[in-house]
Write an enzyme that holds these catalytic residues in place. Structure first.
Site, PDB file in Angstrom:
ATOM      1  N   ARG A 211     -11.315  39.453   8.152  1.00 23.55           N
ATOM      2  CA  ARG A 211      -9.935  39.891   8.352  1.00 23.55           C
ATOM      3  C   ARG A 211      -9.921  41.191   9.154  1.00 23.55           C
ATOM      4  O   ARG A 211     -10.571  42.157   8.756  1.00 23.55           O
ATOM      5  CB  ARG A 211      -9.237  40.089   7.016  1.00 23.55           C
ATOM      6  CG  ARG A 211      -9.169  38.770   6.271  1.00 23.55           C
ATOM      7  CD  ARG A 211      -8.347  38.830   5.044  1.00 23.55           C
ATOM      8  NE  ARG A 211      -8.273  37.487   4.469  1.00 23.55           N
ATOM      9  CZ  ARG A 211      -7.415  37.100   3.563  1.00 23.55           C
ATOM     10  NH1 ARG A 211      -6.540  37.955   3.086  1.00 23.55           N
ATOM     11  NH2 ARG A 211      -7.413  35.857   3.116  1.00 23.55           N
ATOM     12  N   GLU A 213      -8.335  43.801   9.265  1.00 27.44           N
ATOM     13  CA  GLU A 213      -7.497  44.836   8.647  1.00 27.44           C
ATOM     14  C   GLU A 213      -7.628  46.094   9.496  1.00 27.44           C
ATOM     15  O   GLU A 213      -8.730  46.560   9.744  1.00 27.44           O
ATOM     16  CB  GLU A 213      -7.985  45.166   7.233  1.00 27.44           C
ATOM     17  CG  GLU A 213      -8.232  43.978   6.319  1.00 27.44           C
ATOM     18  CD  GLU A 213      -6.994  43.558   5.572  1.00 27.44           C
ATOM     19  OE1 GLU A 213      -5.905  44.098   5.871  1.00 27.44           O
ATOM     20  OE2 GLU A 213      -7.102  42.676   4.702  1.00 27.44           O
ATOM     21  N   ARG A 219     -10.081  49.493  -0.777  1.00 28.79           N
ATOM     22  CA  ARG A 219     -10.141  48.154  -1.359  1.00 28.79           C
ATOM     23  C   ARG A 219     -10.026  47.016  -0.352  1.00 28.79           C
ATOM     24  O   ARG A 219      -9.796  45.865  -0.719  1.00 28.79           O
ATOM     25  CB  ARG A 219      -9.079  48.004  -2.458  1.00 28.79           C
ATOM     26  CG  ARG A 219      -7.670  48.174  -1.960  1.00 28.79           C
ATOM     27  CD  ARG A 219      -6.686  48.267  -3.104  1.00 28.79           C
ATOM     28  NE  ARG A 219      -5.389  48.590  -2.587  1.00 28.79           N
ATOM     29  CZ  ARG A 219      -4.501  47.702  -2.222  1.00 28.79           C
ATOM     30  NH1 ARG A 219      -4.763  46.435  -2.345  1.00 28.79           N
ATOM     31  NH2 ARG A 219      -3.338  48.087  -1.747  1.00 28.79           N
ATOM     32  N   HIS A 220     -10.153  47.320   0.925  1.00 29.56           N
ATOM     33  CA  HIS A 220     -10.167  46.271   1.946  1.00 29.56           C
ATOM     34  C   HIS A 220     -11.458  46.333   2.742  1.00 29.56           C
ATOM     35  O   HIS A 220     -11.928  47.410   3.102  1.00 29.56           O
ATOM     36  CB  HIS A 220      -9.001  46.431   2.925  1.00 29.56           C
ATOM     37  CG  HIS A 220      -7.675  46.094   2.337  1.00 29.56           C
ATOM     38  ND1 HIS A 220      -6.907  47.018   1.669  1.00 29.56           N
ATOM     39  CD2 HIS A 220      -6.991  44.924   2.318  1.00 29.56           C
ATOM     40  CE1 HIS A 220      -5.799  46.425   1.249  1.00 29.56           C
ATOM     41  NE2 HIS A 220      -5.819  45.156   1.622  1.00 29.56           N
ATOM     42  N   GLU A 356      -4.632  43.757  -6.784  1.00 28.97           N
ATOM     43  CA  GLU A 356      -4.588  42.292  -6.788  1.00 28.97           C
ATOM     44  C   GLU A 356      -6.000  41.732  -6.666  1.00 28.97           C
ATOM     45  O   GLU A 356      -6.783  42.197  -5.847  1.00 28.97           O
ATOM     46  CB  GLU A 356      -3.745  41.849  -5.581  1.00 28.97           C
ATOM     47  CG  GLU A 356      -3.736  40.363  -5.356  1.00 28.97           C
ATOM     48  CD  GLU A 356      -3.316  40.012  -3.923  1.00 28.97           C
ATOM     49  OE1 GLU A 356      -2.278  40.517  -3.452  1.00 28.97           O
ATOM     50  OE2 GLU A 356      -4.034  39.225  -3.284  1.00 28.97           O
ATOM     51  N   SER A 359      -5.015  35.321  -5.206  1.00 29.81           N
ATOM     52  CA  SER A 359      -3.767  34.641  -4.858  1.00 29.81           C
ATOM     53  C   SER A 359      -4.010  33.158  -5.007  1.00 29.81           C
ATOM     54  O   SER A 359      -5.119  32.685  -4.729  1.00 29.81           O
ATOM     55  CB  SER A 359      -3.385  34.871  -3.400  1.00 29.81           C
ATOM     56  OG  SER A 359      -2.976  36.169  -3.213  1.00 29.81           O
ATOM     57  N   ARG A 407     -13.798  42.720  -5.018  1.00 29.42           N
ATOM     58  CA  ARG A 407     -12.754  43.315  -5.872  1.00 29.42           C
ATOM     59  C   ARG A 407     -13.038  43.070  -7.347  1.00 29.42           C
ATOM     60  O   ARG A 407     -12.717  43.898  -8.195  1.00 29.42           O
ATOM     61  CB  ARG A 407     -11.381  42.769  -5.490  1.00 29.42           C
ATOM     62  CG  ARG A 407     -10.913  43.323  -4.158  1.00 29.42           C
ATOM     63  CD  ARG A 407      -9.431  43.159  -3.991  1.00 29.42           C
ATOM     64  NE  ARG A 407      -9.019  43.643  -2.681  1.00 29.42           N
ATOM     65  CZ  ARG A 407      -7.791  43.548  -2.222  1.00 29.42           C
ATOM     66  NH1 ARG A 407      -6.835  42.969  -2.951  1.00 29.42           N
ATOM     67  NH2 ARG A 407      -7.484  44.015  -1.039  1.00 29.42           N
TER      68      ARG A 407
END
Ligand code: ATP
Ligand code: AMO
Length: 433
Positions: A211, A213, A219-220, A356, A359, A407
């Site tokens: 990703r 980001e 946290r990414h 989180e 998902s 995570r």
């Protein structure tokens, strides 16, 4: 090495050959001690200058810290030694010397910042408490695989070079694929769905996702490891049951099999969560967040939850919890909406009080409704034809979810930064090692 004994297995009375790293050398004058460290632990090697061969003593005293050494000798009981035994050496060999100047100190006596640690990961993971994180991570993956197998999941591997993105919110990394536009995959989403329509029915994948980001956050990551699950003939509630099952299994396995690692990390009260995770609807979640009074601005239906909102609710609940029934608009096209209320989706998130973790949701398996969903989200269905066309040939109802391994490790071990949970993190600044 055929005749090698792990330091932890060296018993008084044995003659052993141990191999490992020179952890520490202490010269007390007439006597000197070399501590040899291997994956199982450490052992003391004693050099008595007046009683031993000069060459042997000379070799022993000149070993630079962190050199790879091999020591053969008799194991003797010695209550003053750190592990109650020591080796009286007959042979000492330096297999690979280390420079006297080390970029970081694996004995942990001198702190290093995260960037120096990541630049020198080999040395960093020599620290038992850092190694422990990766042993725990491996145990989590082992337990999760075992859990999936116990519920009839088949492990699959899907392509990482793909033609389209799926997760609207994050950017894609482009790659050139023989002159054609391609991307690094953000998620196995579409492929795992295609496989529930195959004879496999219930599948899981543990693999990398990419990703782009833009920001550096604790946290990414730009490359993360995702655990994906997808199953035919279940709904979102049953998918949450499996999700909860894997996380309970992971915590239990760590509690049962990683006590030594937890001790090294300073956890004397690690306890696997035993209760079911509460399931709140999105509507209940925003009401509770607003009631905390922690936010400057009240949330209204349709808002995504900001980091502050997640924190306010997490602090109040104090453990893992699910948020269900999200507004359709903020969930991806592949999530199914309630037939009697199309504003409401069957998507869910699993939250840890800090962030989180997961998902997931019930998927739209009806071809026409899926095509409509694309259009509502401004996507061109023709780009996804490789995926949608299989929904015309018998796609069962299905549901699934995904979590990021880093995570889970980070929240389980209360690490400050997600980079501590991955050996070689990829972030805005870091492309090597
Ligand atoms: P995911 O991106 O996988 O859905 P997430 O925890 O980032 O997981 P989001 O709903 O995207 O979930 O974002 C939650 C919060 O994190 C939001 O407040 C969002 O602004 C913030 N956030 C998300 N991505 C980033 C990022 N790359 N940089 C900074 N903040 C971010
Ligand atoms: P989502 O985009 O929410 O869902 O990702 C699922 C979980 O993966 C982890 N994660 C990350 N971890 C570290 N760094 C990142 N950049 C990152 N991005 C995601 C988080 C997140 O909750 N296809 C859906 C899942 C599904 O519905 O099955 C998806 O990708 O823990």
């Amino acid at each position: 090495m055929e005749d090698r004994t792990y330091t932890a297995d060296a018993e008084p009375g044995d003659t052993v050959t141990v191999a490992g790293w020179a952890h520490e050398l202490r010269d007390l004058g007439g006597i000197a001690f070399l501590i040899v460290r291997d994956t199982s632990g450490k052992i003391q090697v004693k050099f008595e200058k007046d009683e031993m061969d000069d060459d042997l003593v000379e070799t022993g005293l000149n070993i630079a810290r962190e050199s790879v050494v091999q020591v053969t000798g008799a194991v003797e009981e010695e209550p003053r030694a750190p592990t109650d035994v020591e080796i009286v050496p007959e042979e000492v060999e330096v297999i690979a010397g280390a420079d006297p100047e080390l970029p970081l100190d694996p004995s942990g006596k001198v702190d290093a910042d995260l960037s120096t640690r990541l630049d020198n990961r080999t040395l960093d993971v020599r620290k038992p408490e850092v190694k422990a994180i990766f042993e725990i991570r491996a145990e989590i993956l082992r337990a999760v695989r075992e859990y999936f197998r116990s519920v009839g999941g088949t492990e699959i591997n899907t392509p990482k070079i793909v033609a389209t993105g799926t997760e609207g919110g994050t950017e894609l990394f482009p790659v050139t694929y023989f002159g054609q536009e391609a991307f690094m995959n953000q998620s196995p989403q579409l492929f795992k769905q295609l496989m529930v329509g195959s004879g496999l029915e219930r599948v899981f994948e543990i693999g990398p996702i990419f990703r782009a980001e833009e920001h550096n956050t604790p946290r990414h990551l730009n490359e993360a490891t995702m655990i994906d699950f997808e199953s035919a003939f279940i709904d979102h509630n049953e998918a949450m049951d499996v999700c909860e099952g894997t996380l309970h299994a992971a915590y239990q396995a760590v509690e049962e099999n990683c006590q030594e690692q937890l001790d090294l990390l300073g956890y004397d009260d690690f306890a696997a969560p035993e209760e079911d995770f509460p399931r709140l609807t999105y509507e209940e979640a925003i009401e509770r967040i607003n009631a905390t009074g922690e936010l400057d601005e009240q949330l209204v239906w349709g808002d995504d939850l900001s980091t502050e909102a997640e924190k306010a609710l997490g602090d109040e609940i104090g453990g893992h919890y699910f948020i269900t029934d999200w507004p359709s608009e903020i969930k991806p096209f592949y999530i199914q909406d309630y037939d009697d209320d199309p504003e409401l989706s069957k998507g869910f998130d699993l939250m840890h009080p800090r962030m989180e973790l997961v998902s997931g949701g019930q998927r739209e398996h009806r071809f026409e409704a899926l095509e409509e969903g694309f259009e509502q989200q401004g996507l061109d269905p023709s780009q996804f034809e490789y995926y949608t066309k299989m929904f015309r040939y018998g796609m069962p109802p299905h549901a699934g979810w995904a979590y990021g391994v880093e995570r889970v490790v980070m929240t389980m071990l209360d690490l400050d930064n997600i980079r501590e949970a991955v050996l070689f993190p990829r972030d805005r600044q870091r492309l090597s090692p």
